[in-house]
Design an enzyme around this catalytic site. Sequence first.
Site, mmCIF file in Angstrom:
data_model
loop_
_atom_site.group_PDB
_atom_site.id
_atom_site.type_symbol
_atom_site.label_atom_id
_atom_site.label_comp_id
_atom_site.label_asym_id
_atom_site.label_seq_id
_atom_site.Cartn_x
_atom_site.Cartn_y
_atom_site.Cartn_z
ATOM 1 N N CYS A 82 0.883 -1.165 0.000
ATOM 2 C CA CYS A 82 0.000 0.000 0.000
ATOM 3 C C CYS A 82 0.915 1.208 0.000
ATOM 4 O O CYS A 82 1.535 1.520 1.009
ATOM 5 C CB CYS A 82 -0.913 0.011 1.225
ATOM 6 S SG CYS A 82 -1.840 1.552 1.374
ATOM 7 N N SER B 129 -1.225 1.982 4.682
ATOM 8 C CA SER B 129 -0.759 0.679 5.162
ATOM 9 C C SER B 129 -1.850 -0.375 5.042
ATOM 10 O O SER B 129 -1.945 -1.261 5.880
ATOM 11 C CB SER B 129 -0.310 0.802 6.623
ATOM 12 O OG SER B 129 -1.343 1.365 7.414
#
Lengths: 225, 221
Positions: B126, B130
């Site tokens: 990502c 996250s």
Amino acid sequence: MTRVHDMGGRFGDGAIVPETENAPVFHEDWHARALALTLAAGGLGQWNIDISRHARECLPPIDYARFSYYEKWMAGLAGLLVDTGVVTRAELAEGIGQGESVLTDKRLKAENVAGVLASGGPADRPSDIPVAFKPADQVRTRKITGNRLVDGGHTRLPLYAAGAVGRIVRIHGTHILPDSSAHRLGDGAESLYAVAFAASELWANPEHPKDEVVLDLWQSYLEPA
Amino acid sequence: MWLGLDSVPAPRHGRGMPHDHSDHDHPHALLPSDPALRVKALETILTQKGLIDPAALDEIIETYETKIGPRNGAEVVARAWTDPAFREALLEDATKVVSELGFYGRQGEHMVAVENTKDVHNMVVCTLCSCYPWPLLGIPPGWYKSDAYRARAVREPRKVLAEFGVTLPEDTSIRVWDSTAEVRYLVVPMRPTNTEDLTQSELVELISRDSMIGTGLAGQP
């Protein structure tokens, strides 16, 4: 045009330090506390996940860069609590909560934690906007990645994929548009697609001619190519 | 619904929306500089206002330390390796399949399983924050959330893999999935050779967290 969190493809970050599989989930007690506090405060219902992401992204770049992961979460939470009037700046400065909140009926109880974590919060919503693309269609992303509704607002089109041509590999259905939802402008749901880009479309020196990067992108980020 | 994306009310006070502050007037600057004390201060204030039950925080922590972790994902992968109909259903509609196993929940509302083969190796990142499939893999490890992984996984996945001790055959292509929406990806690693005689629970032991992110391979028996 972009913010400090949008770091895909950036140079200069050095090596990655893998962890063993049995390393602790939380390396410090306060990391665990920060995560739990963020989840529980989210349960008060004063913001959604897009608003909370944008709060972290709005940290001054100098803070974003120097803060560890959970420090960013705490700073984002402090900002949200003040922005929504749940906590005052004076309360933060003094470290003392002054009087009971009007939101106490929304407090997450320990006995509800398991059920709440298991129920999740899906992001798919109905949409009146017709589906524009099908698998294998060629599409081009916006050349300029910024939020079109709010200048400097939240968006999920990373800069490294701006203006790139890819192909649709999957249709995920219609999902809430973060560019709208992060600013309390409504769900704005539209089709969400997995779009594959050749590495050579994104990078000056791709590692391998067959490598690809796939991003999940909303329909309004795309045009036919 | 909780913590998800439902419409939220306009706030009672204040602007309600995140906005830009200078580094001096951002609300976090009012808190103690030591991060542990900063968290403590926030918890204290919210508890005094009746907004946080510290026992609920303990419960959340306990859940992610002991109940929800990569073993969930490993059970899904081991079954995909041993049950062709299950594998097919998983690749077709992972959300439905893992929900039926009880692995639905926060940060796993929209699941897609991607299968590694000799031709394609999948890897998940990502770059914007996250995002990670919590119900199947738990809370992400530190490196997954690091600037270095977020920055480099999309541009030079092979160098990143080398730092994890993984070298792929030259004719294997890499597909890096950047989790830019609420869809979460589970990598189904290749089943190691010489595992035909192993039971499903023995197979689970070979399936590491990293192999389900795509920065590792399944272990050899």
